[in-house]
Design a protein around this motif. Structure first.
Motif, PDB file in Angstrom:
ATOM      1  N   MET A   1       0.784  -1.129   0.213  1.00 20.07           N
ATOM      2  CA  MET A   1       0.233  -0.059  -0.078  1.00 20.07           C
ATOM      3  C   MET A   1       0.800   1.147   0.042  1.00 20.07           C
ATOM      4  SD  MET A   1      -2.909   1.047   2.683  1.00 20.07           S
ATOM      5  CE  MET A   1      -3.950  -0.307   2.442  1.00 20.07           C
ATOM      6  N   SER A   2       0.686   2.027  -0.783  1.00 19.04           N
ATOM      7  CA  SER A   2       1.418   3.193  -0.944  1.00 19.04           C
ATOM      8  C   SER A   2       0.731   4.564  -0.593  1.00 19.04           C
ATOM      9  CB  SER A   2       1.820   3.495  -2.585  1.00 19.04           C
ATOM     10  OG  SER A   2       2.374   4.726  -2.768  1.00 19.04           O
ATOM     11  N   ARG A   3       1.339   5.336   0.230  1.00 16.72           N
ATOM     12  CA  ARG A   3       0.578   6.559   0.714  1.00 16.72           C
ATOM     13  C   ARG A   3       1.188   7.801   0.299  1.00 16.72           C
ATOM     14  NH1 ARG A   3      -1.806   5.430   5.871  1.00 16.72           N
ATOM     15  NH2 ARG A   3      -0.985   3.518   6.848  1.00 16.72           N
ATOM     16  N   GLU A   4       2.164   7.650  -0.799  1.00 20.19           N
ATOM     17  CA  GLU A   4       2.397   8.862  -1.681  1.00 20.19           C
ATOM     18  C   GLU A   4       1.676   8.858  -2.938  1.00 20.19           C
ATOM     19  OE1 GLU A   4       4.294  11.357  -0.530  1.00 20.19           O
ATOM     20  OE2 GLU A   4       4.556  10.241   1.389  1.00 20.19           O
ATOM     21  N   PRO A   5       1.335  10.057  -3.502  1.00 21.39           N
ATOM     22  CA  PRO A   5       0.723   9.896  -4.911  1.00 21.39           C
ATOM     23  C   PRO A   5       1.715   9.459  -5.867  1.00 21.39           C
ATOM     24  CG  PRO A   5       0.593  12.342  -3.749  1.00 21.39           C
ATOM     25  CD  PRO A   5       1.704  11.419  -2.683  1.00 21.39           C
ATOM     26  N   GLU A   6       1.058   8.767  -6.785  1.00 24.04           N
ATOM     27  CA  GLU A   6       1.875   7.826  -7.927  1.00 24.04           C
ATOM     28  C   GLU A   6       1.189   8.429  -8.981  1.00 24.04           C
ATOM     29  OE1 GLU A   6       2.850   3.389  -9.204  1.00 24.04           O
ATOM     30  OE2 GLU A   6       1.552   3.672  -7.539  1.00 24.04           O
TER      31      GLU A   6
END
Length: 439
Positions: A1-6
């Motif tokens: 799970m990524s919490r930074e905008p991609e």
């Protein structure tokens, strides 16, 4: 799970256009819809819908689309009805996309009419929400028609052979239990003699040739039955059908050989000019275990031979529907259905995989390793995928050739220390004390 905008990059085909058209294709006609900028209101569109029925109207439509400066026309792949629309528009220089029907499904809550379907298709085209299907150039399309027809005729011939075998079984003639190919030279001579009126099993067995002569006692038993005139009449009809199909299949094979020989060299690398005395594409594909000349011809006809439309081998495998879809939601990930793909390409790849599985090669050893834990069906699909990956590399690089890694590749490329630790843990789990002594 990524919490930074991609950042997710849009594919090349997702481009908004201002002048588009769409055709909802039916058997007898096509519903055309064009969407053009409004002449006075900048943020509005002018939508026009009309029917096209005859070939002359279709040619006039192509001229009109060119005059209106239509940037792209989309067609839904409905049976074979899309072909005249695609071919005529393409011949007039119009950019045409064939799109999968799954990508333009009916929206719930909207009435279902040809007019609304055409407008909806045009709106999807305008907003770049469609993906084009692969349609090869005309030279490849011609070869594809011939190879598909030959494939169908071979299937028809096989059905007639099975009917003949069933007829012989009805007459208590067990020829197929002794002769592997009951329609080989020996078997065909015996069946022709039966049709001609010969009923003596010993005389029939004397017609055996080559290695089958040592089986004459078994042939006498197999040819002892109740073959009568009724069976002879039906067998003669079936043999005529088989012979006629043999002639047509041979004619198609000659045409296919000529057309493929006339194709230009394939390859995506501009800096890789073909070398002198370079083997042909068919010869390089024929080096792959399980792939023969006819399989190679079908691969070229179905894929186009030029891998420019498939950036990687994974794209080709996915297009062929030999890899499952990944479906992820939250923390759950599951495999989705693979889809249909080209039945002709998948069929010959399955045959090639089954043939490669019986060889003493890397692919054969890979099959034997996989079949133990995944079963025969999945192991064959894995081998078919490996063959298709090899095909991509050969077609993408005109200088590439197949090199077999050998059946001992896995045994000679194992991590010996990890394998040793694994075996020690297994023995210790069984209650043994292990002491290693170097050999």
């Amino acid at each position: 799970m990524s919490r930074e905008p991609e950042e997710i990059h849009d594919p090349d085909h997702e481009i908004r256009l201002s002048r588009v058209a769409a055709i909802d294709v039916a058997k007898a006609s096509g519903k055309v819809c064009t969407r053009l900028p409004h002449p006075t209101q900048p943020h509005r569109r002018v939508t026009l819908v009309w029917d096209v029925v005859s070939t002359n109207e279709l040619c006039a439509l192509a001229q009109r689309l060119v005059t209106d400066q239509i940037e792209r026309v989309v067609l839904e792949s409905t049976g074979d009805y899309w072909r005249p629309f695609y071919y005529i528009l393409e011949a007039h220089g119009v950019t045409v996309w064939l799109v999968n029907a799954n990508d333009v499904k009916q929206v719930p809550g909207r009435p279902k009419t040809d007019k609304l379907d055409a407008v909806w298709l045009a709106k999807l085209n305008e907003r770049g929400m469609l993906r084009p299907s692969f349609v090869p150039p005309k030279a490849i399309r011609d070869i594809r028609d011939y190879t598909r027809l030959r494939h169908d005729l071979v299937a028809d011939r096989t059905r007639y052979k099975l009917r003949l075998d069933k007829l012989l079984e009805d007459a208590l003639i067990k020829l197929s239990t002794v002769a592997t190919n009951f329609l080989g030279l020996s078997g065909r001579a015996m069946i022709d003699a039966l049709v001609a009126g010969e009923r003596d099993p010993r005389r029939l067995a004397e017609l055996a040739l080559g290695k089958l002569r040592v089986k004459r006692p078994a042939l006498v038993e197999a040819l002892t039955g109740r073959f009568d005139d009724h069976h002879a009449t039906i067998a003669a009809v079936l043999l005529q059908q088989i012979d006629a199909l043999d002639v047509e299949i041979d004619k198609l094979t000659v045409i296919i050989d000529q057309l493929i020989a006339a194709l230009p060299p394939t390859g995506t690398g501009e800096d890789c000019p073909p070398a002198a005395h370079q083997p042909s594409v068919l010869e390089r594909l024929d080096e792959i275990p399980g792939v023969g000349p006819r399989v190679a011809q079908i691969i070229i006809a179905e894929t186009g031979g030029n891998m420019a439309q498939f950036p990687t081998a994974g794209h080709l495998v996915s297009w062929t529907k030999l890899s499952p879809r990944t479906m992820q939601s939250g923390s759950k990930t599951r495999r989705g259905p693979t889809g249909r793909g080209s039945p002709y390409l998948k069929s010959v790849l399955g045959d090639a995989a089954a043939a490669a599985a019986r060889t003493d090669t890397f692919l054969g050893e890979r099959y034997r390793r996989l079949v133990k834990r995944r079963g025969k069906a999945r192991a064959l699909v894995a081998i078919a995928r490996s063959i298709l990956t090899i095909v991509w590399h050969i077609l993408a690089d005109p200088t590439a050739s197949f090199i077999d890694l050998g059946p001992d590749h896995y045994a000679t490329h194992i991590n010996k220390h990890r394998k040793t630790r694994s075996l020690i843990r297994q023995l210790e789990a069984l209650g043994h004390t292990v002491q290693l002594n170097p050999a």
